[in-house]
Design a protein around this motif. Sequence first.
Motif, PDB file in Angstrom:
ATOM      1  N   LEU A 368      11.061   9.513  -3.027  1.00 42.43           N
ATOM      2  CA  LEU A 368      11.063   8.061  -3.023  1.00 42.43           C
ATOM      3  C   LEU A 368      11.942   7.494  -1.909  1.00 42.43           C
ATOM      4  N   LYS A 375       8.025  -1.647  -2.693  1.00 42.42           N
ATOM      5  CA  LYS A 375       6.991  -1.539  -3.709  1.00 42.42           C
ATOM      6  C   LYS A 375       6.255  -0.207  -3.559  1.00 42.42           C
ATOM      7  N   LEU A 376       5.839   0.377  -4.703  1.00 42.99           N
ATOM      8  CA  LEU A 376       5.284   1.725  -4.707  1.00 42.99           C
ATOM      9  C   LEU A 376       3.928   1.764  -5.394  1.00 42.99           C
ATOM     10  N   ALA A 377       3.101   2.721  -4.959  1.00 44.30           N
ATOM     11  CA  ALA A 377       1.830   3.006  -5.622  1.00 44.30           C
ATOM     12  C   ALA A 377       1.644   4.513  -5.647  1.00 44.30           C
ATOM     13  N   PHE A 378       1.453   5.071  -6.842  1.00 46.05           N
ATOM     14  CA  PHE A 378       1.266   6.514  -7.018  1.00 46.05           C
ATOM     15  C   PHE A 378      -0.202   6.791  -7.344  1.00 46.05           C
ATOM     16  N   ARG A 402      11.909  -0.181 -10.495  1.00 48.10           N
ATOM     17  CA  ARG A 402      11.129  -0.156  -9.254  1.00 48.10           C
ATOM     18  C   ARG A 402       9.763  -0.770  -9.528  1.00 48.10           C
ATOM     19  N   ASP A 403       9.253  -1.529  -8.579  1.00 45.83           N
ATOM     20  CA  ASP A 403       7.916  -2.097  -8.706  1.00 45.83           C
ATOM     21  C   ASP A 403       6.927  -0.991  -8.349  1.00 45.83           C
ATOM     22  N   ALA A 404       6.379  -0.320  -9.375  1.00 43.59           N
ATOM     23  CA  ALA A 404       5.520   0.840  -9.153  1.00 43.59           C
ATOM     24  C   ALA A 404       4.287   0.791 -10.038  1.00 43.59           C
ATOM     25  N   LEU A 406       0.976   3.382 -11.148  1.00 37.61           N
ATOM     26  CA  LEU A 406       0.466   4.753 -11.136  1.00 37.61           C
ATOM     27  C   LEU A 406      -1.020   4.765 -11.477  1.00 37.61           C
ATOM     28  N   LEU A 431       6.858   0.331 -15.511  1.00 34.32           N
ATOM     29  CA  LEU A 431       5.828   1.064 -14.787  1.00 34.32           C
ATOM     30  C   LEU A 431       4.448   0.699 -15.338  1.00 34.32           C
ATOM     31  N   ARG A 459       2.848  -1.975  -0.117  1.00 35.75           N
ATOM     32  CA  ARG A 459       3.328  -0.831  -0.894  1.00 35.75           C
ATOM     33  C   ARG A 459       3.353   0.468  -0.093  1.00 35.75           C
TER      34      ARG A 459
END
Length: 496
Positions: A368, A375-378, A402-404, A406, A431, A459
């Motif tokens: 990470l 911002k995250l995208a899994f 965290r702004d994530a 999945l 999440l 993101r």
Amino acid sequence: MNFIDRFLNNITMYRLVMYYLIILLAIAAIFGAVGILPYSPIAIIFSTLFLVLTAWAASGICATIMKVPQNSESAYITALILALIITPGLPNDASTVIFLAWAAVLAMASKYVLTIDKKHIFNPAALAAAVTALAFGGTASWWIGGNLAMLAFVIVGGALILRKIQRFDLALTFLVFALASDVVTHIGFDPVSTIEKALVHTPLFFFASIMLTEPVTTPPTRRWRMIYGAIVGALFSPFIAVGAVTSSPELALLVGNIFSYIVSPKGKRVLTLKEKESISGDIHHFTFTPDKKLSFRPGQYLEWTLGHEKVDGRGNRRYFTIASSPTEDTLQFGIKFYEPSSSFKKKLHSLKPGDTIVAGALAGDFTLPKDPSQKLAFIAGGIGITPFRSMVKDLVDRGEQRDAVLFYSNRTAGEIAYRDVFDEAAHKIGLKTDYIITGNGKRIDAETIKRDIPDYHERMFYISGTHAMTNAFHKTLREMGVPMTHIKTDFFPGFA
């Protein structure tokens, strides 16, 4: 997926390297027989067989004395490398036989004796070449790199290895600094001619693809790997001298190995199985207690060595992403079992609480960003969920928001793994998880991503799954306008 991708996806890194070295030696023997190379095919065959048998025996003895699993595949690879860098000799040449024997023994001993916390520090073949040079007054000739006839085979095979292990950045950094160093040490000569000679008549390409990329003695992350490549490349020129000591490929690599050890995680861990459980379908989760605490970042991977009898062609080593969080006292990984299983997976499946496995060579950049506002995208498919289990569990345990989002794709709902972790994360850190069941006709595509995360262009995307899956989503994201710097894919040597 083309033939090359299918081939690379279904062979381990170590087995690919071994086959490559065998092919180089076979071609060299043929070229020697027809007069293209100045070496007798009998000398090449004898030197190779003698080195392989001696290294195998020395490795077995060292493993028995040190009470650790023997890795015959590693012994064979080191012996084949030595056969390609030490001038071939005949059995009636006593000095050559002694030189070969000591090189093989020293290389194997270095893997077991010159260690700190069970981790060897130096590239075995490079150390053997350097020590035998000091002890016997001779040195490795690196004959594989001085022959134009072999160059095409060296480059093609080396490129396949670099593609398999994704280390082009390391190799290119090394080549740039090695060529620059050669030009600088040849001031007054034509730089174009100097570069041409370095490319054609030195072991640059063989060194870059085989010697420089050994996993255990290579730094764990891209930034440190590139610095490592620069250091070794800068010292590669034989015209660099410190006092009476002139540089050589092996000495340059040994200096780089010291740097690598300084910046890398230290040692291997002996892990004792605490628990194993089936968590969904064919996915099993293993929990181990380490003999010492291991510091790592969520998303990194380890090389796992499991000694067992009747090892098949895939060897006794695998790379698995760590599924546990640094906040947990155990080391965990999840694995999917397929039929027919390899000998490694059969042994792994049969482990009982109290049995042990060895883990080391921690590495990986699939981690990470330090900026918590990013911002995250899994995106995960099947067992590719394991690094996200580590990341999310770590965030939950530390209470970090965290702004994530999945996206987790499986064929059936019964194959979903670690749902408890992601459900807890939804409650505690917000999440959002979208479970995609492909058996119901759903799939993750550009429209799904745009619908669920309209701010996708802001993101950082993380993709983990099969090689084909990661490539496909990488292409989709690029077509959506996501910059390459905002796409990270889970990769580790030997992934298949």
